[in-house]
Design a protein around this motif. Structure first.
Motif, PDB file in Angstrom:
ATOM      1  N   VAL A   7       0.963  -1.167   0.379  1.00 35.92           N
ATOM      2  CA  VAL A   7       0.079   0.341  -0.121  1.00 35.92           C
ATOM      3  C   VAL A   7       0.803   1.265   0.168  1.00 35.92           C
ATOM      4  O   VAL A   7       0.976   2.140  -1.510  1.00 35.92           O
ATOM      5  CB  VAL A   7      -0.768   0.107   1.476  1.00 35.92           C
ATOM      6  CG1 VAL A   7      -1.852   1.269   1.499  1.00 35.92           C
ATOM      7  CG2 VAL A   7      -2.160  -1.322   1.244  1.00 35.92           C
ATOM      8  N   LYS A   8       1.550   1.128   1.203  1.00 36.61           N
ATOM      9  CA  LYS A   8       2.696   2.358   1.281  1.00 36.61           C
ATOM     10  C   LYS A   8       3.438   2.701  -0.913  1.00 36.61           C
ATOM     11  O   LYS A   8       3.437   3.747  -1.423  1.00 36.61           O
ATOM     12  CB  LYS A   8       3.794   2.226   1.942  1.00 36.61           C
ATOM     13  CG  LYS A   8       3.517   2.331   3.308  1.00 36.61           C
ATOM     14  CD  LYS A   8       4.498   2.511   4.596  1.00 36.61           C
ATOM     15  CE  LYS A   8       3.995   2.592   5.919  1.00 36.61           C
ATOM     16  NZ  LYS A   8       4.694   2.185   6.667  1.00 36.61           N
ATOM     17  N   LEU A  10       2.526   1.648  -3.648  1.00 35.31           N
ATOM     18  CA  LEU A  10       1.515   2.029  -4.282  1.00 35.31           C
ATOM     19  C   LEU A  10       1.382   4.022  -4.049  1.00 35.31           C
ATOM     20  O   LEU A  10       1.129   4.094  -4.873  1.00 35.31           O
ATOM     21  CB  LEU A  10       0.279   1.520  -4.336  1.00 35.31           C
ATOM     22  CG  LEU A  10       0.419   0.207  -4.705  1.00 35.31           C
ATOM     23  CD1 LEU A  10      -1.069  -1.197  -4.365  1.00 35.31           C
ATOM     24  CD2 LEU A  10       0.629  -0.153  -6.011  1.00 35.31           C
ATOM     25  N   GLU A  11       1.204   4.351  -2.536  1.00 29.60           N
ATOM     26  CA  GLU A  11       0.650   5.540  -3.198  1.00 29.60           C
ATOM     27  C   GLU A  11       2.146   6.577  -3.466  1.00 29.60           C
ATOM     28  O   GLU A  11       2.107   7.292  -3.710  1.00 29.60           O
ATOM     29  CB  GLU A  11       0.722   6.137  -1.508  1.00 29.60           C
ATOM     30  CG  GLU A  11      -0.796   5.626  -0.458  1.00 29.60           C
ATOM     31  CD  GLU A  11      -0.528   5.372   0.870  1.00 29.60           C
ATOM     32  OE1 GLU A  11       0.587   6.095   1.219  1.00 29.60           O
ATOM     33  OE2 GLU A  11      -1.328   5.317   1.468  1.00 29.60           O
ATOM     34  N   ILE A  12       2.969   6.060  -3.220  1.00 31.47           N
ATOM     35  CA  ILE A  12       4.394   7.040  -3.458  1.00 31.47           C
ATOM     36  C   ILE A  12       4.884   7.022  -5.019  1.00 31.47           C
ATOM     37  O   ILE A  12       4.665   8.059  -5.807  1.00 31.47           O
ATOM     38  CB  ILE A  12       5.692   5.623  -2.667  1.00 31.47           C
ATOM     39  CG1 ILE A  12       5.961   5.969  -2.033  1.00 31.47           C
ATOM     40  CG2 ILE A  12       6.810   6.478  -3.345  1.00 31.47           C
ATOM     41  CD1 ILE A  12       7.098   5.331  -1.103  1.00 31.47           C
ATOM     42  N   ILE A  14       1.551   6.064  -6.674  1.00 32.71           N
ATOM     43  CA  ILE A  14       0.481   7.377  -7.609  1.00 32.71           C
ATOM     44  C   ILE A  14       0.843   8.647  -7.373  1.00 32.71           C
ATOM     45  O   ILE A  14       0.639   9.150  -7.841  1.00 32.71           O
ATOM     46  CB  ILE A  14      -0.515   7.382  -6.369  1.00 32.71           C
ATOM     47  CG1 ILE A  14      -1.489   5.193  -6.715  1.00 32.71           C
ATOM     48  CG2 ILE A  14      -1.941   8.261  -6.297  1.00 32.71           C
ATOM     49  CD1 ILE A  14      -2.489   4.937  -5.864  1.00 32.71           C
ATOM     50  N   ASN A  15       1.329   9.337  -6.408  1.00 27.05           N
ATOM     51  CA  ASN A  15       2.305  10.896  -5.895  1.00 27.05           C
ATOM     52  C   ASN A  15       2.971  10.942  -7.318  1.00 27.05           C
ATOM     53  O   ASN A  15       3.344  11.918  -7.657  1.00 27.05           O
ATOM     54  CB  ASN A  15       3.428  10.572  -4.563  1.00 27.05           C
ATOM     55  CG  ASN A  15       2.062  10.555  -3.478  1.00 27.05           C
ATOM     56  OD1 ASN A  15       0.733  11.077  -4.166  1.00 27.05           O
ATOM     57  ND2 ASN A  15       2.562   9.865  -2.517  1.00 27.05           N
ATOM     58  N   GLU A  27      -4.813   3.288  -8.457  1.00 24.91           N
ATOM     59  CA  GLU A  27      -5.712   3.981  -7.456  1.00 24.91           C
ATOM     60  C   GLU A  27      -6.675   2.060  -6.801  1.00 24.91           C
ATOM     61  O   GLU A  27      -6.828   1.748  -5.978  1.00 24.91           O
ATOM     62  CB  GLU A  27      -6.160   4.792  -7.310  1.00 24.91           C
ATOM     63  CG  GLU A  27      -6.224   5.982  -6.835  1.00 24.91           C
ATOM     64  CD  GLU A  27      -5.697   6.585  -5.691  1.00 24.91           C
ATOM     65  OE1 GLU A  27      -6.237   5.500  -4.946  1.00 24.91           O
ATOM     66  OE2 GLU A  27      -4.889   6.870  -4.931  1.00 24.91           O
ATOM     67  N   LYS A  30      -4.756   0.125  -5.106  1.00 25.57           N
ATOM     68  CA  LYS A  30      -4.223  -0.183  -3.602  1.00 25.57           C
ATOM     69  C   LYS A  30      -5.770  -0.266  -3.105  1.00 25.57           C
ATOM     70  O   LYS A  30      -5.797  -0.742  -2.292  1.00 25.57           O
ATOM     71  CB  LYS A  30      -4.572   1.277  -3.507  1.00 25.57           C
ATOM     72  CG  LYS A  30      -4.268   2.221  -2.614  1.00 25.57           C
ATOM     73  CD  LYS A  30      -3.560   3.397  -2.094  1.00 25.57           C
ATOM     74  CE  LYS A  30      -4.156   3.956  -0.436  1.00 25.57           C
ATOM     75  NZ  LYS A  30      -4.054   5.597  -1.188  1.00 25.57           N
ATOM     76  N   ALA A  34      -5.555  -2.905  -0.234  1.00 24.11           N
ATOM     77  CA  ALA A  34      -6.431  -2.292   0.758  1.00 24.11           C
ATOM     78  C   ALA A  34      -7.672  -3.487   1.488  1.00 24.11           C
ATOM     79  O   ALA A  34      -8.189  -3.831   2.814  1.00 24.11           O
ATOM     80  CB  ALA A  34      -6.582  -1.198   1.561  1.00 24.11           C
TER      81      ALA A  34
END
Length: 116
Positions: A7-8, A10-12, A14-15, A27, A30, A34
């Motif tokens: 998840v972390k 994927l957040e990186i 996505i940013n 998204e 992710k 989740a």
């Protein structure tokens, strides 16, 4: 150093994503990860069966009151007569890990005795 999860990561990603379509896919991925990680997991049918067998083994060893080998337990306890020796060994070692059974070794032979 902090452990990085999917998840972390994927957040990186996505940013840092510049393409809108890629960001949408990430998204969705992710969200699915989740969703998979949440919620209480029920024990499987095999885990339930093993729990019942462990109770039967423990009760049998308490009733007998003496140290026995895996082979002796397999022959004497009716509840575990139809399971393999390897599975019985694994269940008895789980009982040992739970401090319900102690392992005694005499002349390189393992005996197990219930702690009642």
């Amino acid at each position: 150093m902090e452990k990085i999860t999917y998840v972390k990561a994927l957040e990186i990603a996505i940013n840092d994503a510049t393409d809108e379509a890629v960001a949408e896919k990430l998204e969705a991925l992710k969200a699915s990860i989740a969703k998979k990680n949440t919620g209480a997991k029920k024990p499987t049918a095999q885990q339930n069966a093993n729990a019942e067998l462990k109770v039967a083994i423990y009760d049998f060893l308490c009733e007998v009151g003496e140290a026995m080998t895996i082979g002796e337990i397999s022959k004497a306890c009716e509840a575990v007569a139809d399971i393999s020796t390897q599975r019985l060994t694994a269940l008895v070692h789980q009982l040992k890990a739970d401090n319900k059974v102690e392992r005694i070794e005499e002349k390189r032979k393992a005996y197990f005795k219930a702690i009642c």
